[in-house]
Write an enzyme that holds these catalytic residues in place. Sequence first.
Site, PDB file in Angstrom:
ATOM      1  N   GLY A 252      72.050 141.938   7.403  1.00  0.00           N
ATOM      2  CA  GLY A 252      73.072 142.868   7.898  1.00  0.00           C
ATOM      3  C   GLY A 252      72.857 144.253   7.335  1.00  0.00           C
ATOM      4  O   GLY A 252      73.807 144.954   6.981  1.00  0.00           O
TER       5      GLY A 252
ATOM      6  N   ARG B 183      73.677 148.833   8.920  1.00  0.00           N
ATOM      7  CA  ARG B 183      74.853 149.715   8.947  1.00  0.00           C
ATOM      8  C   ARG B 183      75.781 149.392   7.782  1.00  0.00           C
ATOM      9  O   ARG B 183      75.623 148.381   7.108  1.00  0.00           O
ATOM     10  CB  ARG B 183      75.600 149.565  10.273  1.00  0.00           C
ATOM     11  CG  ARG B 183      76.102 148.155  10.543  1.00  0.00           C
ATOM     12  CD  ARG B 183      76.640 147.998  11.955  1.00  0.00           C
ATOM     13  NE  ARG B 183      77.070 146.636  12.233  1.00  0.00           N
ATOM     14  CZ  ARG B 183      78.272 146.147  11.944  1.00  0.00           C
ATOM     15  NH1 ARG B 183      79.173 146.931  11.362  1.00  0.00           N
ATOM     16  NH2 ARG B 183      78.586 144.905  12.226  1.00  0.00           N
TER      17      ARG B 183
ATOM     18  N   SER C 193      71.089 142.007  13.630  1.00  0.00           N
ATOM     19  CA  SER C 193      71.298 141.062  14.730  1.00  0.00           C
ATOM     20  C   SER C 193      71.504 141.727  16.080  1.00  0.00           C
ATOM     21  O   SER C 193      71.463 141.055  17.107  1.00  0.00           O
ATOM     22  CB  SER C 193      72.509 140.163  14.441  1.00  0.00           C
ATOM     23  OG  SER C 193      73.691 140.941  14.335  1.00  0.00           O
TER      24      SER C 193
ATOM     25  N   VAL D 129      71.229 135.128  11.450  1.00  0.00           N
ATOM     26  CA  VAL D 129      71.143 134.279  10.253  1.00  0.00           C
ATOM     27  C   VAL D 129      71.981 133.018  10.371  1.00  0.00           C
ATOM     28  O   VAL D 129      71.799 132.084   9.593  1.00  0.00           O
ATOM     29  CB  VAL D 129      71.546 135.057   8.982  1.00  0.00           C
ATOM     30  CG1 VAL D 129      70.572 136.214   8.726  1.00  0.00           C
ATOM     31  CG2 VAL D 129      72.991 135.566   9.055  1.00  0.00           C
TER      32      VAL D 129
ATOM     33  N   ASN E 299      74.300 139.870   2.812  1.00  0.00           N
ATOM     34  CA  ASN E 299      75.379 140.785   3.146  1.00  0.00           C
ATOM     35  C   ASN E 299      75.946 140.551   4.549  1.00  0.00           C
ATOM     36  O   ASN E 299      77.087 140.933   4.822  1.00  0.00           O
ATOM     37  CB  ASN E 299      74.862 142.227   3.037  1.00  0.00           C
ATOM     38  CG  ASN E 299      75.800 143.231   3.667  1.00  0.00           C
ATOM     39  OD1 ASN E 299      76.855 143.550   3.114  1.00  0.00           O
ATOM     40  ND2 ASN E 299      75.430 143.737   4.846  1.00  0.00           N
TER      41      ASN E 299
ATOM     42  N   TYR F 199      88.157 134.197   7.205  1.00  0.00           N
ATOM     43  CA  TYR F 199      87.339 135.122   6.417  1.00  0.00           C
ATOM     44  C   TYR F 199      87.519 134.855   4.915  1.00  0.00           C
ATOM     45  O   TYR F 199      86.532 134.783   4.166  1.00  0.00           O
ATOM     46  CB  TYR F 199      87.731 136.562   6.747  1.00  0.00           C
ATOM     47  CG  TYR F 199      86.872 137.607   6.083  1.00  0.00           C
ATOM     48  CD1 TYR F 199      85.588 137.865   6.554  1.00  0.00           C
ATOM     49  CD2 TYR F 199      87.349 138.337   5.000  1.00  0.00           C
ATOM     50  CE1 TYR F 199      84.790 138.833   5.952  1.00  0.00           C
ATOM     51  CE2 TYR F 199      86.564 139.306   4.393  1.00  0.00           C
ATOM     52  CZ  TYR F 199      85.286 139.554   4.878  1.00  0.00           C
ATOM     53  OH  TYR F 199      84.501 140.512   4.265  1.00  0.00           O
TER      54      TYR F 199
ATOM     55  N   ALA G 132      88.480 132.116   3.405  1.00  0.00           N
ATOM     56  CA  ALA G 132      87.884 130.826   3.041  1.00  0.00           C
ATOM     57  C   ALA G 132      86.361 130.924   2.989  1.00  0.00           C
ATOM     58  O   ALA G 132      85.722 130.342   2.103  1.00  0.00           O
ATOM     59  CB  ALA G 132      88.311 129.752   4.039  1.00  0.00           C
TER      60      ALA G 132
ATOM     61  N   LYS H 277      84.594 133.569   2.263  1.00  0.00           N
ATOM     62  CA  LYS H 277      84.204 134.345   1.080  1.00  0.00           C
ATOM     63  C   LYS H 277      84.483 133.578  -0.214  1.00  0.00           C
ATOM     64  O   LYS H 277      83.743 133.726  -1.196  1.00  0.00           O
ATOM     65  CB  LYS H 277      84.914 135.703   1.086  1.00  0.00           C
ATOM     66  CG  LYS H 277      84.471 136.624   2.224  1.00  0.00           C
ATOM     67  CD  LYS H 277      82.970 136.881   2.184  1.00  0.00           C
ATOM     68  CE  LYS H 277      82.529 137.886   3.224  1.00  0.00           C
ATOM     69  NZ  LYS H 277      81.076 138.167   3.149  1.00  0.00           N
TER      70      LYS H 277
END
Length: 247
Positions: free
Chosen positions: A12, A15, A37, A64, A90, A155, A157, A159
């Site tokens: 990633g 950007r 991607s 990925v 990332n 999100y 969960a 992380k």
Amino acid sequence: MDLNGKVALVTGGSRGIGKAIALKLASLGADIIINYSSSDVKANEVVEEVKSMGKEALAIKANVAKMDDAKNLIEKSIEKFQKVDILVNNAGVTRDNLLMRMTEEEWDTVFSVNMKGAFNVTKSLIRNMIKKKNCSIINIASVVGITGNAGQCNYSASKAGIIGFTKSLAKEVAKKNVRVNAVAPGFIESDMTDKLSDKVKEEYMKNIPLQRLGKPEDIANTVAFLASDMSSYITGQVLVVDGGMIV
């Protein structure tokens, strides 16, 4: 900090935070592999910026979330540079919604990129790192993986999973001198935050003791530290970079 002779792969990396990380590592001497991607244009712009610093750079398009893509990403990286010393997981997405309204697709999409993506890339590379030794893996988590956040069950969960993944892998590979750490960003300036009104930003900043939003460079600087020999005795840790938000 000196990263000359090192090769870094940033997923990633075309950007936002990923781009800032790639440029920071390049400024310290590392050659860079940009995984992306979608936008060929943005990825190639980062490549050109890295090359303008006198370092080698390669952009590789790969989803990925798919193991075959992750394996291909690593194969092309090793073919070009013969090694990867620094891996920054990332790549990430959000699909925010209250749990009662969250679709299975919204849940699965976030986990497939944020959690399984880190697994796919790391698993595809880890044998090479173990053989080489003196490598560093940095996973980008989030403060909401520690505190939780309404509307982000998926999100948060994912992380939190990254944090558990980081600590477990750190114990597995420490004897081979491969260090694994995570960075947990707080509220960072981005395309998304640019769209928020000043009033909304002021409300957020009431909870940030340093009274400002973070910048992508704040995360990049922390990643650079963890990638360097200055952190050679640090592994299995989560560095929170949030201006004091969750103190």
